[in-house]
Design a protein around this motif. Structure first.
Motif, mmCIF file in Angstrom:
data_model
loop_
_atom_site.group_PDB
_atom_site.id
_atom_site.type_symbol
_atom_site.label_atom_id
_atom_site.label_comp_id
_atom_site.label_asym_id
_atom_site.label_seq_id
_atom_site.Cartn_x
_atom_site.Cartn_y
_atom_site.Cartn_z
ATOM 1 N N THR A 157 1.992 -4.239 3.352
ATOM 2 C CA THR A 157 1.685 -2.828 3.566
ATOM 3 C C THR A 157 2.816 -1.959 3.013
ATOM 4 O O THR A 157 2.576 -0.972 2.315
ATOM 5 C CB THR A 157 1.459 -2.540 5.063
ATOM 6 O OG1 THR A 157 0.382 -3.365 5.523
ATOM 7 C CG2 THR A 157 1.141 -1.091 5.327
ATOM 8 N N ALA A 158 4.063 -2.352 3.318
ATOM 9 C CA ALA A 158 5.218 -1.611 2.802
ATOM 10 C C ALA A 158 5.271 -1.682 1.279
ATOM 11 O O ALA A 158 5.503 -0.678 0.611
ATOM 12 C CB ALA A 158 6.511 -2.166 3.407
ATOM 13 N N PHE A 159 5.044 -2.874 0.731
ATOM 14 C CA PHE A 159 5.073 -3.042 -0.725
ATOM 15 C C PHE A 159 4.033 -2.149 -1.385
ATOM 16 O O PHE A 159 4.308 -1.482 -2.385
ATOM 17 C CB PHE A 159 4.832 -4.506 -1.106
ATOM 18 C CG PHE A 159 4.838 -4.739 -2.583
ATOM 19 C CD1 PHE A 159 6.031 -4.838 -3.271
ATOM 20 C CD2 PHE A 159 3.652 -4.835 -3.296
ATOM 21 C CE1 PHE A 159 6.046 -5.036 -4.650
ATOM 22 C CE2 PHE A 159 3.650 -5.033 -4.668
ATOM 23 C CZ PHE A 159 4.853 -5.135 -5.346
ATOM 24 N N SER A 160 2.835 -2.111 -0.813
ATOM 25 C CA SER A 160 1.768 -1.277 -1.355
ATOM 26 C C SER A 160 2.176 0.188 -1.340
ATOM 27 O O SER A 160 1.989 0.905 -2.329
ATOM 28 C CB SER A 160 0.480 -1.488 -0.557
ATOM 29 O OG SER A 160 -0.547 -0.668 -1.049
ATOM 30 N N GLY A 161 2.757 0.638 -0.241
ATOM 31 C CA GLY A 161 3.198 2.030 -0.136
ATOM 32 C C GLY A 161 4.322 2.354 -1.104
ATOM 33 O O GLY A 161 4.328 3.419 -1.727
#
Length: 148
Positions: A37-41
């Protein structure tokens, strides 16, 4: 024999899992989902467009109540395979060392009082326009508003 991700196999894995396996799988699943999720953001903020990394769906799935029902037994099955566990370990190591700390630093920055945050971002104007824009988008991504 059912495949690793099939529902009968997942039920079988859950039934035979020890408490230690369940706890480890839950912890690793949280790390993977949080990291992805963090990587996507981060990717979206740096690229300046939605779903830049192709992981946009993970943000939708992260809040889905049925996700743990599927992912925990899947992780247990993965951990029981040396080859798959090694791959998972590499992915998790990358997320823990290269992605989650970035998210954490931005969240810590956003938790600072406005004056202290502005002071820390004071040197932002010395960066190239593209770098300034990326940092501002990251601040917005993690729930804040950038200093002017």
């Amino acid at each position: 024999m059912p495949r690793r991700g099939s529902l009968p196999r997942l039920v079988e894995v859950l039934s035979a899992a020890s408490n230690a396996e369940l706890e480890l799988a839950r912890t690793l699943a949280r790390t993977l989902i949080g990291g992805m999720t963090a990587f996507s953001g981060i990717a979206d903020a740096i690229a300046g467009r939605d779903n830049a990394a192709g992981f946009g769906v993970i943000r939708l799935l992260a809040g889905e109540p049925a996700l743990p029902v599927v992912i925990v037994p899947l992780f247990i099955a993965i951990l029981r395979s040396n080859e798959l566990a090694a791959g998972l370990e590499q992915v998790l190591a990358g997320l823990q060392t290269d992605v989650l700390p970035v998210e954490q630093r931005f969240k810590e920055l956003l938790d600072l009082p406005e004056t202290e945050r502005a002071e820390r971002l004071n040197g932002l104007s010395r960066l190239s326009f593209a770098e300034q824009l990326r940092i501002k988008r990251l601040l917005v991504e993690f729930g804040g508003t950038p200093a002017k």
